[in-house]
Design a protein around this motif. Structure first.
Motif, mmCIF file in Angstrom:
data_model
loop_
_atom_site.group_PDB
_atom_site.id
_atom_site.type_symbol
_atom_site.label_atom_id
_atom_site.label_comp_id
_atom_site.label_asym_id
_atom_site.label_seq_id
_atom_site.Cartn_x
_atom_site.Cartn_y
_atom_site.Cartn_z
ATOM 1 N N LEU A 133 -63.665 62.413 19.936
ATOM 2 C CA LEU A 133 -64.911 62.871 20.663
ATOM 3 C C LEU A 133 -64.548 62.639 22.163
ATOM 4 O O LEU A 133 -64.977 63.687 22.853
ATOM 5 N N ASP A 134 -63.963 61.569 22.791
ATOM 6 C CA ASP A 134 -63.696 61.389 24.026
ATOM 7 C C ASP A 134 -62.776 62.555 24.507
ATOM 8 O O ASP A 134 -62.997 63.151 25.682
ATOM 9 N N ILE A 135 -61.901 63.104 23.613
ATOM 10 C CA ILE A 135 -60.757 64.022 24.089
ATOM 11 C C ILE A 135 -61.404 65.381 23.931
ATOM 12 O O ILE A 135 -61.078 66.429 25.022
ATOM 13 N N LEU A 136 -62.069 65.909 22.889
ATOM 14 C CA LEU A 136 -62.284 67.072 22.597
ATOM 15 C C LEU A 136 -63.899 67.535 22.663
ATOM 16 O O LEU A 136 -64.246 68.565 22.909
ATOM 17 N N ASN A 137 -64.714 66.337 22.634
ATOM 18 C CA ASN A 137 -66.270 66.819 22.874
ATOM 19 C C ASN A 137 -66.873 67.762 22.194
ATOM 20 O O ASN A 137 -67.603 68.767 22.597
ATOM 21 N N PRO A 138 -66.659 67.794 20.841
ATOM 22 C CA PRO A 138 -67.368 68.495 19.724
ATOM 23 C C PRO A 138 -68.507 68.287 19.771
ATOM 24 O O PRO A 138 -69.258 67.262 19.862
ATOM 25 N N GLU A 139 -69.510 69.395 19.413
ATOM 26 C CA GLU A 139 -70.869 69.155 19.030
ATOM 27 C C GLU A 139 -71.226 68.382 18.018
ATOM 28 O O GLU A 139 -71.983 67.534 17.529
ATOM 29 N N THR A 140 -70.129 68.697 16.835
ATOM 30 C CA THR A 140 -70.292 67.906 15.419
ATOM 31 C C THR A 140 -68.984 67.427 15.164
ATOM 32 O O THR A 140 -67.980 68.077 15.239
ATOM 33 N N VAL A 141 -69.247 66.157 14.538
ATOM 34 C CA VAL A 141 -67.860 65.644 13.953
ATOM 35 C C VAL A 141 -68.264 65.427 12.437
ATOM 36 O O VAL A 141 -69.266 64.815 12.055
ATOM 37 N N VAL A 142 -67.500 66.124 11.548
ATOM 38 C CA VAL A 142 -67.507 65.910 10.206
ATOM 39 C C VAL A 142 -66.578 64.858 9.667
ATOM 40 O O VAL A 142 -65.401 64.911 9.816
ATOM 41 N N VAL A 143 -66.853 63.847 8.676
ATOM 42 C CA VAL A 143 -65.986 62.954 8.379
ATOM 43 C C VAL A 143 -65.955 62.959 6.823
ATOM 44 O O VAL A 143 -67.104 62.997 6.180
ATOM 45 N N THR A 144 -64.685 63.138 6.277
ATOM 46 C CA THR A 144 -64.315 63.041 4.973
ATOM 47 C C THR A 144 -63.694 61.704 4.613
ATOM 48 O O THR A 144 -62.425 61.649 5.031
ATOM 49 N N GLU A 145 -64.238 60.792 4.342
ATOM 50 C CA GLU A 145 -63.875 59.379 3.865
ATOM 51 C C GLU A 145 -64.577 58.718 2.765
ATOM 52 O O GLU A 145 -65.843 58.898 2.794
ATOM 53 N N LEU A 146 -63.895 58.134 1.994
ATOM 54 C CA LEU A 146 -64.486 57.587 0.612
ATOM 55 C C LEU A 146 -65.693 56.715 0.791
ATOM 56 O O LEU A 146 -67.042 57.027 0.160
ATOM 57 N N GLY A 147 -65.678 55.752 1.611
ATOM 58 C CA GLY A 147 -66.717 55.117 1.941
ATOM 59 C C GLY A 147 -68.107 55.584 2.626
ATOM 60 O O GLY A 147 -69.020 55.342 2.071
ATOM 61 N N VAL A 148 -67.780 56.375 3.595
ATOM 62 C CA VAL A 148 -68.669 57.056 4.115
ATOM 63 C C VAL A 148 -69.243 58.072 3.475
ATOM 64 O O VAL A 148 -70.712 58.424 3.404
ATOM 65 N N MET A 149 -68.683 58.871 2.638
ATOM 66 C CA MET A 149 -69.257 59.728 1.615
ATOM 67 C C MET A 149 -70.294 59.193 0.415
ATOM 68 O O MET A 149 -71.175 59.637 -0.104
ATOM 69 N N ARG A 150 -69.920 57.911 0.240
ATOM 70 C CA ARG A 150 -70.630 57.162 -0.996
ATOM 71 C C ARG A 150 -71.715 56.229 -0.600
ATOM 72 O O ARG A 150 -72.296 55.810 -1.603
ATOM 73 N N ARG A 151 -71.504 55.666 0.746
ATOM 74 C CA ARG A 151 -72.328 54.275 0.872
ATOM 75 C C ARG A 151 -72.971 54.501 2.400
ATOM 76 O O ARG A 151 -72.333 54.954 3.332
ATOM 77 N N GLU A 152 -74.282 54.279 2.212
ATOM 78 C CA GLU A 152 -75.119 54.378 3.602
ATOM 79 C C GLU A 152 -74.811 53.261 4.549
ATOM 80 O O GLU A 152 -74.701 53.700 5.884
ATOM 81 N N ASP A 153 -74.094 52.169 4.022
ATOM 82 C CA ASP A 153 -73.835 51.255 5.137
ATOM 83 C C ASP A 153 -72.661 51.434 5.621
ATOM 84 O O ASP A 153 -72.333 51.191 6.941
ATOM 85 N N CYS A 154 -71.846 52.353 5.148
ATOM 86 C CA CYS A 154 -70.341 52.644 5.597
ATOM 87 C C CYS A 154 -70.826 53.713 6.816
ATOM 88 O O CYS A 154 -70.086 53.776 7.847
ATOM 89 N N LEU A 155 -71.590 54.713 6.398
ATOM 90 C CA LEU A 155 -72.183 55.492 7.318
ATOM 91 C C LEU A 155 -72.668 54.978 8.492
ATOM 92 O O LEU A 155 -72.583 55.332 9.780
ATOM 93 N N ARG A 156 -73.364 54.117 8.240
ATOM 94 C CA ARG A 156 -74.223 53.217 9.444
ATOM 95 C C ARG A 156 -73.071 52.537 10.293
ATOM 96 O O ARG A 156 -73.273 52.562 11.604
ATOM 97 N N ALA A 157 -72.204 52.038 9.525
ATOM 98 C CA ALA A 157 -71.089 51.169 10.575
ATOM 99 C C ALA A 157 -70.272 52.302 11.422
ATOM 100 O O ALA A 157 -69.968 51.979 12.239
ATOM 101 N N LEU A 158 -69.981 53.313 10.816
ATOM 102 C CA LEU A 158 -69.428 54.492 11.361
ATOM 103 C C LEU A 158 -70.013 54.669 12.688
ATOM 104 O O LEU A 158 -69.565 54.831 13.790
#
Length: 413
Positions: A338-363
Protein backbone atom coordinates in the motif's frame (compact mmCIF):
# COMPACT_ATOMS: atom_id res chain seq x y z
CA UNK A 1 -8.11 -36.79 -27.57
CA UNK A 2 -7.65 -33.35 -29.13
CA UNK A 3 -10.81 -31.30 -29.31
CA UNK A 4 -11.96 -28.53 -31.59
CA UNK A 5 -12.89 -25.23 -29.97
CA UNK A 6 -15.12 -22.57 -31.40
CA UNK A 7 -12.62 -21.42 -34.06
CA UNK A 8 -11.27 -17.91 -34.42
CA UNK A 9 -13.00 -15.64 -36.90
CA UNK A 10 -10.77 -14.89 -39.87
CA UNK A 11 -10.75 -11.50 -41.50
CA UNK A 12 -12.24 -11.22 -45.00
CA UNK A 13 -10.02 -10.31 -47.92
CA UNK A 14 -9.10 -6.65 -47.91
CA UNK A 15 -10.15 -4.36 -50.69
CA UNK A 16 -7.17 -3.17 -52.77
CA UNK A 17 -8.41 0.39 -52.37
CA UNK A 18 -7.86 0.23 -48.59
CA UNK A 19 -4.11 0.08 -48.34
CA UNK A 20 -3.31 2.16 -45.24
CA UNK A 21 -2.87 -0.02 -42.14
CA UNK A 22 -3.50 2.89 -39.76
CA UNK A 23 -7.26 3.28 -40.29
CA UNK A 24 -7.64 -0.47 -40.32
CA UNK A 25 -5.84 -0.84 -36.98
CA UNK A 26 -7.92 1.96 -35.48
CA UNK A 27 -11.17 0.48 -36.81
CA UNK A 28 -10.23 -2.96 -35.52
CA UNK A 29 -9.37 -1.62 -32.08
CA UNK A 30 -12.60 0.35 -31.93
CA UNK A 31 -14.71 -2.65 -32.89
CA UNK A 32 -12.94 -4.79 -30.33
CA UNK A 33 -13.42 -2.16 -27.62
CA UNK A 34 -17.09 -1.63 -28.47
CA UNK A 35 -17.77 -5.35 -28.47
CA UNK A 36 -16.00 -5.71 -25.13
CA UNK A 37 -17.90 -2.95 -23.33
CA UNK A 38 -21.26 -4.18 -24.64
CA UNK A 39 -20.71 -7.80 -23.62
CA UNK A 40 -19.42 -6.70 -20.22
CA UNK A 41 -22.52 -4.57 -19.77
CA UNK A 42 -24.62 -7.67 -20.37
CA UNK A 43 -22.43 -9.59 -17.90
CA UNK A 44 -22.80 -6.94 -15.19
CA UNK A 45 -26.41 -5.85 -15.71
CA UNK A 46 -28.18 -8.66 -17.57
CA UNK A 47 -30.95 -9.26 -18.23
CA UNK A 48 -30.78 -5.73 -19.63
CA UNK A 49 -32.55 -3.87 -22.43
CA UNK A 50 -30.53 -2.79 -25.45
CA UNK A 51 -31.55 0.81 -24.80
CA UNK A 52 -30.07 0.54 -21.30
CA UNK A 53 -26.82 -0.83 -22.73
CA UNK A 54 -26.65 2.19 -25.05
CA UNK A 55 -27.03 4.52 -22.05
CA UNK A 56 -24.47 2.59 -20.01
CA UNK A 57 -21.84 2.50 -22.75
CA UNK A 58 -22.47 5.77 -24.58
CA UNK A 59 -22.76 3.89 -27.87
CA UNK A 60 -25.57 4.47 -30.33
CA UNK A 61 -28.68 2.25 -30.09
CA UNK A 62 -28.01 1.10 -33.65
CA UNK A 63 -24.49 -0.06 -32.76
CA UNK A 64 -25.71 -1.84 -29.66
CA UNK A 65 -28.41 -3.61 -31.65
CA UNK A 66 -25.87 -4.68 -34.27
CA UNK A 67 -23.40 -6.06 -31.74
CA UNK A 68 -26.15 -7.83 -29.81
CA UNK A 69 -27.26 -9.49 -33.04
CA UNK A 70 -23.69 -10.71 -33.59
CA UNK A 71 -23.43 -11.99 -30.02
CA UNK A 72 -26.74 -13.82 -30.43
CA UNK A 73 -25.43 -15.42 -33.62
CA UNK A 74 -22.30 -16.49 -31.78
CA UNK A 75 -24.38 -17.98 -28.96
CA UNK A 76 -22.92 -15.66 -26.30
CA UNK A 77 -26.23 -13.97 -25.44
CA UNK A 78 -29.93 -14.66 -25.85
CA UNK A 79 -33.14 -12.75 -25.40
CA UNK A 80 -34.78 -13.03 -22.01
CA UNK A 81 -38.13 -14.78 -21.90
CA UNK A 82 -39.79 -11.96 -19.95
CA UNK A 83 -40.16 -8.55 -21.68
CA UNK A 84 -39.65 -5.41 -19.59
CA UNK A 85 -41.82 -2.33 -19.85
CA UNK A 86 -40.20 1.10 -19.96
CA UNK A 87 -41.93 3.13 -17.22
CA UNK A 88 -45.18 1.49 -18.23
CA UNK A 89 -45.26 3.36 -21.57
CA UNK A 90 -44.73 2.11 -25.12
CA UNK A 91 -43.77 -1.31 -26.35
CA UNK A 92 -42.06 -3.57 -23.83
CA UNK A 93 -38.31 -4.03 -24.18
CA UNK A 94 -36.97 -7.55 -24.75
CA UNK A 95 -33.87 -7.70 -22.55
CA UNK A 96 -30.77 -9.72 -23.37
CA UNK A 97 -28.67 -11.84 -21.07
CA UNK A 98 -25.63 -14.06 -21.24
CA UNK A 99 -26.26 -17.56 -22.51
CA UNK A 100 -24.33 -19.43 -19.84
CA UNK A 101 -25.54 -22.85 -20.99
CA UNK A 102 -23.78 -23.25 -24.33
CA UNK A 103 -20.07 -22.58 -23.78
CA UNK A 104 -17.57 -23.54 -21.10
CA UNK A 105 -13.91 -22.76 -20.59
CA UNK A 106 -11.30 -25.01 -19.09
CA UNK A 107 -9.37 -23.77 -16.08
CA UNK A 108 -6.07 -25.25 -14.90
CA UNK A 109 -4.17 -24.03 -11.86
CA UNK A 110 -0.79 -25.58 -11.14
CA UNK A 111 0.08 -25.39 -7.42
CA UNK A 112 3.00 -27.01 -5.63
CA UNK A 113 1.22 -30.09 -4.17
CA UNK A 114 -1.56 -30.48 -6.73
CA UNK A 115 -3.18 -29.23 -9.92
CA UNK A 116 -6.77 -27.97 -10.02
CA UNK A 117 -8.73 -28.65 -13.20
CA UNK A 118 -12.15 -27.09 -13.71
CA UNK A 119 -14.84 -26.01 -16.15
CA UNK A 120 -16.37 -22.54 -15.84
CA UNK A 121 -19.35 -20.95 -17.55
CA UNK A 122 -19.37 -17.46 -19.07
CA UNK A 123 -20.24 -15.90 -15.71
CA UNK A 124 -17.12 -17.33 -14.14
CA UNK A 125 -19.07 -19.90 -12.15
CA UNK A 126 -17.40 -23.25 -11.55
CA UNK A 127 -19.36 -26.02 -13.29
CA UNK A 128 -17.02 -28.88 -12.39
CA UNK A 129 -13.75 -29.12 -10.47
CA UNK A 130 -11.18 -31.81 -9.66
CA UNK A 131 -7.81 -31.87 -7.94
CA UNK A 132 -4.91 -34.03 -9.03
CA UNK A 133 -2.20 -34.68 -6.46
CA UNK A 134 1.32 -34.58 -7.87
CA UNK A 135 3.01 -37.96 -7.88
CA UNK A 136 5.77 -36.23 -9.85
CA UNK A 137 6.57 -32.60 -10.62
CA UNK A 138 7.84 -33.42 -14.09
CA UNK A 139 6.11 -30.71 -16.15
CA UNK A 140 5.13 -32.97 -19.02
CA UNK A 141 3.48 -35.46 -16.67
CA UNK A 142 1.71 -32.76 -14.66
CA UNK A 143 0.31 -31.14 -17.80
CA UNK A 144 -0.64 -34.43 -19.47
CA UNK A 145 -2.58 -35.49 -16.38
CA UNK A 146 -4.31 -32.11 -16.34
CA UNK A 147 -5.25 -32.51 -20.02
CA UNK A 148 -6.63 -35.99 -19.37
CA UNK A 149 -8.75 -34.70 -16.49
CA UNK A 150 -9.99 -31.81 -18.59
CA UNK A 151 -11.03 -34.25 -21.29
CA UNK A 152 -12.93 -36.27 -18.70
CA UNK A 153 -14.75 -33.19 -17.41
CA UNK A 154 -15.69 -32.15 -20.94
CA UNK A 155 -17.03 -35.62 -21.62
CA UNK A 156 -19.26 -35.28 -18.56
CA UNK A 157 -20.39 -31.80 -19.66
CA UNK A 158 -22.36 -33.06 -22.64
CA UNK A 159 -24.09 -30.37 -24.68
CA UNK A 160 -21.46 -27.68 -24.17
CA UNK A 161 -18.73 -26.32 -26.42
CA UNK A 162 -15.26 -25.60 -25.01
CA UNK A 163 -13.89 -22.20 -26.00
CA UNK A 164 -10.38 -22.91 -24.78
CA UNK A 165 -8.25 -23.41 -21.70
CA UNK A 166 -6.83 -20.92 -19.23
CA UNK A 167 -3.79 -21.89 -17.17
CA UNK A 168 -2.63 -20.04 -14.05
CA UNK A 169 0.37 -20.66 -11.83
CA UNK A 170 2.70 -18.92 -9.45
CA UNK A 171 6.28 -18.01 -10.18
CA UNK A 172 7.40 -16.22 -13.31
CA UNK A 173 4.78 -16.78 -16.02
CA UNK A 174 5.20 -15.15 -19.43
CA UNK A 175 1.75 -14.50 -20.86
CA UNK A 176 2.96 -13.66 -24.37
CA UNK A 177 4.99 -16.84 -24.90
CA UNK A 178 2.57 -19.02 -22.94
CA UNK A 179 5.40 -20.40 -20.81
CA UNK A 180 6.24 -20.80 -17.15
CA UNK A 181 9.69 -19.27 -17.22
CA UNK A 182 10.63 -20.14 -13.65
CA UNK A 183 8.84 -21.82 -10.75
CA UNK A 184 11.51 -22.61 -8.14
CA UNK A 185 9.27 -24.61 -5.82
CA UNK A 186 8.29 -26.97 -8.67
CA UNK A 187 11.75 -26.89 -10.22
CA UNK A 188 10.31 -25.74 -13.56
CA UNK A 189 12.21 -23.59 -16.05
CA UNK A 190 11.04 -22.51 -19.52
CA UNK A 191 8.10 -24.92 -19.68
CA UNK A 192 6.08 -24.29 -22.89
CA UNK A 193 2.67 -24.78 -21.26
CA UNK A 194 0.64 -23.38 -24.14
CA UNK A 195 2.41 -25.60 -26.65
CA UNK A 196 2.09 -28.78 -24.56
CA UNK A 197 -1.56 -28.37 -23.58
CA UNK A 198 -2.57 -27.01 -26.97
CA UNK A 199 -1.14 -30.05 -28.73
CA UNK A 200 -2.78 -32.43 -26.27
CA UNK A 201 -6.24 -30.84 -26.15
CA UNK A 202 -6.61 -29.26 -29.59
CA UNK A 203 -7.95 -26.13 -27.87
CA UNK A 204 -6.65 -22.54 -27.67
CA UNK A 205 -4.57 -22.18 -24.49
CA UNK A 206 -3.75 -18.95 -22.65
CA UNK A 207 -1.35 -18.79 -19.70
CA UNK A 208 -0.80 -16.17 -16.98
CA UNK A 209 0.26 -15.75 -13.37
CA UNK A 210 -2.39 -16.57 -10.78
CA UNK A 211 -2.31 -13.18 -9.05
CA UNK A 212 -2.92 -11.40 -12.38
CA UNK A 213 -5.63 -13.91 -13.26
CA UNK A 214 -7.42 -13.22 -9.99
CA UNK A 215 -7.28 -9.46 -10.54
CA UNK A 216 -9.12 -10.08 -13.81
CA UNK A 217 -11.55 -12.42 -12.06
CA UNK A 218 -12.38 -9.70 -9.53
CA UNK A 219 -12.76 -7.18 -12.35
CA UNK A 220 -15.16 -9.39 -14.27
CA UNK A 221 -17.03 -11.49 -11.72
CA UNK A 222 -16.16 -10.40 -8.21
CA UNK A 223 -17.58 -7.99 -5.70
CA UNK A 224 -14.42 -7.10 -3.78
CA UNK A 225 -12.93 -4.62 -6.25
CA UNK A 226 -15.92 -3.64 -8.41
CA UNK A 227 -15.66 0.04 -9.32
CA UNK A 228 -12.09 0.51 -8.04
CA UNK A 229 -9.80 2.40 -10.39
CA UNK A 230 -6.73 0.65 -9.00
CA UNK A 231 -6.50 -2.82 -7.46
CA UNK A 232 -3.67 -4.77 -5.87
CA UNK A 233 -4.02 -8.52 -5.46
CA UNK A 234 -1.83 -10.26 -2.89
CA UNK A 235 -1.70 -14.05 -3.24
CA UNK A 236 -0.33 -15.93 -0.22
CA UNK A 237 -0.02 -19.69 -0.64
CA UNK A 238 3.11 -21.77 -1.04
CA UNK A 239 4.01 -19.10 -3.57
CA UNK A 240 3.60 -15.46 -2.54
CA UNK A 241 3.18 -12.91 -5.32
CA UNK A 242 1.12 -9.89 -6.31
CA UNK A 243 -0.55 -8.14 -9.24
CA UNK A 244 -1.51 -4.52 -9.80
CA UNK A 245 -4.16 -3.10 -12.12
CA UNK A 246 -5.13 0.47 -12.96
CA UNK A 247 -8.05 1.57 -15.12
CA UNK A 248 -8.98 -2.00 -15.97
CA UNK A 249 -5.49 -2.96 -17.15
CA UNK A 250 -3.20 -5.36 -15.30
CA UNK A 251 0.47 -4.41 -15.34
CA UNK A 252 2.66 -7.21 -16.69
CA UNK A 253 6.04 -5.59 -17.21
CA UNK A 254 8.76 -6.92 -19.55
CA UNK A 255 8.23 -10.66 -20.09
CA UNK A 256 5.46 -10.54 -17.46
CA UNK A 257 7.85 -10.29 -14.51
CA UNK A 258 5.78 -7.72 -12.59
CA UNK A 259 4.51 -8.90 -9.21
CA UNK A 260 7.58 -10.85 -8.09
CA UNK A 261 7.67 -9.96 -4.39
CA UNK A 262 9.00 -13.21 -2.88
CA UNK A 263 12.23 -11.63 -1.64
CA UNK A 264 10.91 -8.34 -0.32
CA UNK A 265 12.06 -8.00 3.31
CA UNK A 266 9.29 -8.38 5.88
CA UNK A 267 9.77 -6.50 9.12
CA UNK A 268 9.91 -8.90 12.07
CA UNK A 269 10.58 -11.96 9.89
CA UNK A 270 12.73 -14.72 11.33
CA UNK A 271 12.76 -17.42 8.66
CA UNK A 272 16.05 -18.02 6.80
CA UNK A 273 15.66 -17.81 3.03
CA UNK A 274 17.56 -19.72 0.36
CA UNK A 275 18.81 -16.40 -0.99
CA UNK A 276 20.93 -16.00 2.15
CA UNK A 277 18.81 -13.38 3.88
CA UNK A 278 16.33 -13.69 6.75
CA UNK A 279 12.65 -12.75 6.69
CA UNK A 280 11.97 -12.66 2.95
CA UNK A 281 8.27 -12.36 2.28
CA UNK A 282 7.64 -15.74 0.68
CA UNK A 283 9.59 -17.91 3.08
CA UNK A 284 8.01 -16.08 6.01
CA UNK A 285 4.40 -16.34 4.83
CA UNK A 286 4.30 -19.54 2.77
CA UNK A 287 1.99 -22.41 3.61
CA UNK A 288 5.06 -24.62 3.91
CA UNK A 289 6.25 -22.48 6.81
CA UNK A 290 2.79 -22.49 8.42
CA UNK A 291 2.58 -26.28 8.22
CA UNK A 292 6.11 -26.77 9.54
CA UNK A 293 5.34 -24.61 12.56
CA UNK A 294 2.08 -26.50 13.12
CA UNK A 295 3.91 -29.84 12.98
CA UNK A 296 6.53 -28.59 15.43
CA UNK A 297 3.69 -27.62 17.78
CA UNK A 298 2.14 -31.08 17.46
CA UNK A 299 -1.02 -29.76 15.83
CA UNK A 300 -0.96 -31.64 12.51
CA UNK A 301 0.88 -34.24 10.52
CA UNK A 302 1.72 -33.61 6.89
CA UNK A 303 1.71 -30.48 4.75
CA UNK A 304 -1.95 -29.57 4.30
CA UNK A 305 -2.64 -26.05 5.63
CA UNK A 306 -6.40 -26.64 5.75
CA UNK A 307 -5.73 -29.05 8.60
CA UNK A 308 -4.39 -26.13 10.64
CA UNK A 309 -7.64 -24.26 9.99
CA UNK A 310 -9.63 -27.34 11.03
CA UNK A 311 -7.73 -27.58 14.31
CA UNK A 312 -8.34 -23.88 14.94
CA UNK A 313 -12.05 -24.33 14.25
CA UNK A 314 -12.02 -27.05 16.89
CA UNK A 315 -11.02 -24.40 19.41
CA UNK A 316 -7.29 -25.06 19.75
CA UNK A 317 -5.78 -21.74 20.90
CA UNK A 318 -2.31 -22.52 19.53
CA UNK A 319 -3.68 -23.13 16.04
CA UNK A 320 -5.68 -19.91 16.27
CA UNK A 321 -2.54 -18.05 17.29
CA UNK A 322 -0.52 -19.47 14.39
CA UNK A 323 -3.18 -18.36 11.90
CA UNK A 324 -3.71 -14.89 13.35
CA UNK A 325 0.04 -14.27 13.64
CA UNK A 326 0.42 -15.21 10.00
CA UNK A 327 -2.47 -12.91 9.10
CA UNK A 328 -0.75 -10.05 10.91
CA UNK A 329 2.39 -10.63 8.88
CA UNK A 330 0.27 -10.70 5.72
CA UNK A 331 -1.17 -7.38 6.85
CA UNK A 332 2.36 -6.06 7.25
CA UNK A 333 3.13 -7.11 3.68
CA UNK A 334 -0.09 -5.53 2.45
CA UNK A 335 0.80 -2.32 4.25
CA UNK A 336 4.20 -2.27 2.57
CA UNK A 337 2.59 -2.64 -0.87
CA UNK A 338 0.00 0.00 0.00
CA UNK A 339 2.83 2.40 0.81
CA UNK A 340 4.53 1.72 -2.51
CA UNK A 341 1.56 1.54 -4.91
CA UNK A 342 -1.31 3.28 -3.06
CA UNK A 343 -4.16 1.30 -4.67
CA UNK A 344 -7.80 1.99 -3.89
CA UNK A 345 -8.39 -1.67 -3.04
CA UNK A 346 -6.20 -4.54 -1.87
CA UNK A 347 -7.63 -8.03 -2.40
CA UNK A 348 -5.99 -10.77 -0.33
CA UNK A 349 -6.08 -14.48 -1.11
CA UNK A 350 -4.84 -16.24 2.02
CA UNK A 351 -6.31 -19.28 3.71
CA UNK A 352 -6.90 -17.86 7.18
CA UNK A 353 -8.23 -14.54 5.89
CA UNK A 354 -10.66 -16.38 3.60
CA UNK A 355 -11.96 -18.65 6.38
CA UNK A 356 -11.82 -16.76 9.67
CA UNK A 357 -13.00 -13.34 10.80
CA UNK A 358 -10.29 -13.15 13.47
CA UNK A 359 -7.63 -13.50 10.77
CA UNK A 360 -9.20 -10.77 8.63
CA UNK A 361 -9.44 -8.57 11.71
CA UNK A 362 -5.77 -9.19 12.59
CA UNK A 363 -4.71 -8.35 9.02
CA UNK A 364 -6.65 -5.08 9.04
CA UNK A 365 -5.32 -4.12 12.46
CA UNK A 366 -1.80 -4.47 11.12
CA UNK A 367 -2.62 -2.37 8.07
CA UNK A 368 -4.00 0.39 10.30
CA UNK A 369 -7.40 1.97 10.84
CA UNK A 370 -7.08 4.56 8.09
CA UNK A 371 -6.58 1.96 5.37
CA UNK A 372 -8.24 -1.13 6.86
CA UNK A 373 -11.44 -0.80 4.83
CA UNK A 374 -9.42 -0.87 1.61
CA UNK A 375 -8.24 -4.44 2.34
CA UNK A 376 -10.72 -7.20 1.50
CA UNK A 377 -10.62 -10.98 1.06
CA UNK A 378 -11.02 -12.62 -2.33
CA UNK A 379 -14.53 -12.90 -3.78
CA UNK A 380 -13.95 -16.62 -4.49
CA UNK A 381 -13.07 -18.34 -1.20
CA UNK A 382 -14.53 -21.71 -2.19
CA UNK A 383 -13.05 -21.98 -5.68
CA UNK A 384 -10.21 -19.49 -5.94
CA UNK A 385 -7.76 -21.73 -7.81
CA UNK A 386 -10.35 -22.96 -10.32
CA UNK A 387 -11.46 -19.38 -10.92
CA UNK A 388 -7.84 -18.27 -11.41
CA UNK A 389 -7.31 -20.79 -14.20
CA UNK A 390 -10.61 -20.18 -15.97
CA UNK A 391 -10.33 -16.41 -15.72
CA UNK A 392 -7.20 -16.40 -17.86
CA UNK A 393 -9.33 -17.53 -20.81
CA UNK A 394 -12.44 -15.56 -19.83
CA UNK A 395 -10.43 -12.33 -19.73
CA UNK A 396 -9.39 -12.99 -23.34
CA UNK A 397 -13.02 -13.63 -24.29
CA UNK A 398 -14.38 -10.45 -22.71
CA UNK A 399 -11.63 -8.33 -24.22
CA UNK A 400 -12.30 -9.64 -27.76
CA UNK A 401 -15.65 -11.46 -27.86
CA UNK A 402 -16.03 -11.34 -31.63
CA UNK A 403 -13.09 -13.71 -32.00
CA UNK A 404 -15.54 -16.56 -31.39
CA UNK A 405 -16.88 -17.90 -34.67
CA UNK A 406 -20.64 -18.19 -35.27
CA UNK A 407 -19.97 -21.45 -37.06
CA UNK A 408 -19.49 -23.21 -33.72
CA UNK A 409 -22.34 -25.53 -32.83
CA UNK A 410 -23.39 -26.64 -29.36
CA UNK A 411 -22.25 -29.91 -27.92
CA UNK A 412 -18.99 -31.75 -28.22
CA UNK A 413 -17.19 -31.08 -31.47
Amino acid sequence: MPRTAAPLRTSPSLSPSLKSPVPRAADSDRRRTNASVILRSVLEHGPVARSSIARLTGLSPASVTDYCARFTELGLIHESATPQRSNGVGRPHVPVDLDASRFVVGGVHVAVPYTTVALLDLRGRVVAERRIGHDSTDPSRVLMRAADMLDALLTEAAGTTPLGVGVAAGGWVDRDSGAIVEHPLLGWRDVPVREILGARTGLPVHVDGHARALVNAERLFGRAARGSRSVLHLFVGNVVDAAFATNDEVHHGPRSQAGAIAHLPLRGGTEPCGCGRVGCLQVELSERTLCRRAREAGLIDGVNPTHVVAVAEGGNPLAVRLLTQRARMVGRAAGLLLDILNPETVVVTELGVMRREDCLRALREEVGDERASAVVPTSFPDSVLAVAGGSVLLDVLYRDPLAVSPSASPGRI
